[in-house]
Scaffold this active site. Structure first.
Site, PDB file in Angstrom:
ATOM      1  N   GLY A 104      19.445  62.966  36.429  1.00 24.33           N
ATOM      2  CA  GLY A 104      19.912  61.656  36.010  1.00 24.33           C
ATOM      3  C   GLY A 104      21.365  61.368  36.353  1.00 24.33           C
TER       4      GLY A 104
ATOM      5  N   CYS B 248      24.109  61.755  34.530  1.00 26.35           N
ATOM      6  CA  CYS B 248      25.092  62.751  34.104  1.00 26.35           C
ATOM      7  C   CYS B 248      25.365  63.789  35.189  1.00 26.35           C
ATOM      8  CB  CYS B 248      24.622  63.438  32.823  1.00 26.35           C
ATOM      9  SG  CYS B 248      25.753  64.718  32.240  1.00 26.35           S
TER      10      CYS B 248
ATOM     11  N   GLY C 291      39.002  48.505  31.320  1.00 25.12           N
ATOM     12  CA  GLY C 291      38.340  49.270  30.269  1.00 25.12           C
ATOM     13  C   GLY C 291      38.912  50.670  30.176  1.00 25.12           C
TER      14      GLY C 291
ATOM     15  N   GLY D   9      37.927  53.179  27.904  1.00 22.09           N
ATOM     16  CA  GLY D   9      37.110  54.191  27.262  1.00 22.09           C
ATOM     17  C   GLY D   9      37.153  55.473  28.065  1.00 22.09           C
TER      18      GLY D   9
ATOM     19  N   ILE E 219      35.236  56.699  30.473  1.00 23.70           N
ATOM     20  CA  ILE E 219      35.043  56.551  31.921  1.00 23.70           C
ATOM     21  C   ILE E 219      36.278  55.948  32.572  1.00 23.70           C
ATOM     22  CG2 ILE E 219      33.694  55.390  33.709  1.00 23.70           C
ATOM     23  CD1 ILE E 219      31.270  55.560  31.825  1.00 23.70           C
TER      24      ILE E 219
ATOM     25  N   GLU F 136      43.114  46.970  29.079  1.00 27.86           N
ATOM     26  CA  GLU F 136      42.270  47.156  27.894  1.00 27.86           C
ATOM     27  C   GLU F 136      42.303  45.888  27.026  1.00 27.86           C
ATOM     28  OE1 GLU F 136      39.907  47.826  25.110  1.00 27.86           O
ATOM     29  OE2 GLU F 136      40.042  49.459  26.574  1.00 27.86           O
TER      30      GLU F 136
ATOM     31  N   ALA G  92      25.672  62.655  26.706  1.00 27.38           N
ATOM     32  CA  ALA G  92      24.686  63.579  27.260  1.00 27.38           C
ATOM     33  C   ALA G  92      24.207  64.581  26.220  1.00 27.38           C
ATOM     34  CB  ALA G  92      25.278  64.302  28.466  1.00 27.38           C
TER      35      ALA G  92
ATOM     36  N   HIS H 129      46.270  85.271  18.722  1.00 30.89           N
ATOM     37  CA  HIS H 129      47.569  84.816  19.213  1.00 30.89           C
ATOM     38  C   HIS H 129      47.889  85.507  20.533  1.00 30.89           C
ATOM     39  CE1 HIS H 129      51.775  83.568  19.135  1.00 30.89           C
ATOM     40  NE2 HIS H 129      52.099  84.809  19.442  1.00 30.89           N
TER      41      HIS H 129
END
Length: 463
Positions: free
Chosen positions: A38, A40, A179, A181, A183, A202, A317, A442
């Site tokens: 797909g 993703c 935009g 976001g 992406i 934005e 996803a 650490h």
């Protein structure tokens, strides 16, 4: 042949559901018209991370002197090679899904699938031939595509979506990203880092608007260090593509501004793929562009299910994969519980990275909680200083009465790997004091989680 489960779509929801169904001894088929995996694997999550890694390596090389390393000659970004590497990795991942299908005896039916009523799916191949397949259970996992705004129609050349953004024939000198976001911010980061002049527009008052406000402010500071132009509270009114350069008319709080740019990248969200898959014929209801399902992804139509971006919930996803597993386990009659959508991590792979889960500080207050907030900046982290990655912080939000971890918001290097600790802690209902007393190694970036918890209770050591 009648399959036990037939899935339309092979993204992270579809292919994961298929493999889990096969593990549960069901006869499984997946209908997919394009590449397995797909969006993703082929056009989203994986190839974009490849591009961002290339940008990170380029940035390391341009700042090699900061690490005591001398690089002979000029360091250049080979845009075509970056794109080629990204596509090779995506192709390899898709081939990996092919292998998993063979290993798990999953039938791949190539073509476009649509419901025809009853428990039947019609599949049309590339030549236009149609064939009917039957299954006891059908799962819709058709995903989503780039959203188009009326005044920002994509032509694939000058006004583009995410597919074109990762396969441009040459590096643009300038780009306007609409935009901010995940992406939009990731691509803005990639292009600015390799030398393209980026303007990020934005509509809302701050970038990455779904994140905690302090995270948004930090990312804006980091982006401005890269010389990126950021325009918030702003709207693209129109784009004139008649000349060589695009003329972008932007409405800002100060008035109208016109920007000239090579490319306009529309990253204003996604639209679900529900058209032409036979929903009406099957009698399946939708609400606001999403298929209506119950907690186990059953539609009101017997034997038909839906998962992933086409149902209500975060379009991520890992959410689609979790939904797919719950769905097929329920079909198989296994004991399973609904997905806890309040404990879903969100990650943005900018530099610095962003990771979050649970309530923001504002949302926690709005919900009526009395809260304790602990914040630990990476400027106080030994590992961050040694790595040269001091931008960012870890912010934890606790219920003041019971110590419940209500939310976590991180921005910095590798925080997308660190957020899983918080997701597990919330799943196990871990309290603030248990996090404080859990010894963290650490030097690590993850020490900041322990320190942030301690800061909320006045016990922080390194601040």
């Amino acid at each position: 042949m009648v399959y036990d489960v037939l899935i339309i779509g092979s993204g992270p929801g579809g292919y994961v559901a298929a493999i889990r169904a096969s593990q549960l001894k069901m006869k499984v088929a997946v209908v997919e018209k394009a590449e397995l995996g797909g969006i993703c694997l082929n056009w989203g999550c994986i190839p974009t991370k490849s591009l961002l890694k290339s940008a990170q390596v380029f940035e390391y090389l341009t700042h090699a002197a900061d690490y005591g390393i001398s690089v002979a000659g000029e360091v250049k970004a080979d845009f075509s090679a970056m794109i080629a590497r990204s596509r090779t990795i995506a192709d390899g991942m898709s081939k990996g899904i092919q292998f998993l299908f063979k290993k798990n005896n999953i039938t791949h039916i190539k073509g476009y699938g649509r419901l025809t009523g009853g428990n039947n799916v019609e599949v049309e191949d590339q030549e236009g031939n149609k064939k009917i397949y039957s299954a006891k259970n059908i799962i819709l996992a058709t995903g989503a595509r780039s959203k188009e705004l009326p005044g920002l129609k994509q032509d694939g050349r000058k006004i583009i979506g995410y597919r074109e953004a990762m396969t441009l024939p040459k590096q643009p000198q300038s780009i306007v990203v609409v935009g901010s976001g995940a992406i939009g911010s990731e691509f803005a980061n990639f292009y600015q880092t390799i030398g393209t002049e980026v303007t990020l527009v934005e509509f809302l008052p701050r970038i990455v608007p779904n994140e905690d406000e302090e995270v948004s402010k930090q990312l804006e500071r980091s982006f401005k260090k890269l010389k990126m132009k950021i325009m918030t509270d702003s709207t693209v009114e129109s784009v004139d593509t008649s000349e060589e350069k695009c003329r972008v008319t932007i409405k800002t709080p100060k008035g109208i501004e016109v920007a000239e740019t090579d490319i306009v990248f529309s990253a204003v969200g996604i639209t679900t793929n529900l058209e032409g898959i036979g929903l009406e014929e099957a009698g399946i209801k939708t609400d606001k562009g999403k298929v209506v399902v119950d907690d186990y992804y059953r539609t009101p139509v017997q034997g038909i299910y839906a998962i992933g971006d086409i149902v209500h919930g975060p379009a991520l996803a890992h959410v689609a994969s979790a939904e797919g597993i719950i769905c097929v386990e329920k079909i198989a009659g296994k004991e399973t519980e609904p997905l806890d959508y309040k404990n879903i991590p969100a990650c943005t792979y900018t530099n610095p990275e962003i990771a979050s889960v649970g309530l923001t500080e504002a949302a926690a207050k709005e919900a009526g909680y009395l809260i304790k907030v602990g914040k630990f900046p990476f400027t106080a982290s030994g590992k961050a200083s040694a790595s040269g990655t001091k931008d960012g912080f870890v912010k934890l939000i606790f219920d003041a009465g019971y110590g419940e971890l209500l939310g976590a918001h991180m921005i910095g290097a590798n925080v997308t790997e660190m957020i899983s600790e918080i997701v597990v802690a919330r799943k196990l209902e871990t309290t603030a004091h248990e996090i404080i007393r859990a010894v963290h190694p650490h030097p690590t970036m993850s020490e900041a989680i322990m320190e942030a918890a301690a800061a909320a209770y006045g016990e922080v050591i390194h601040l």
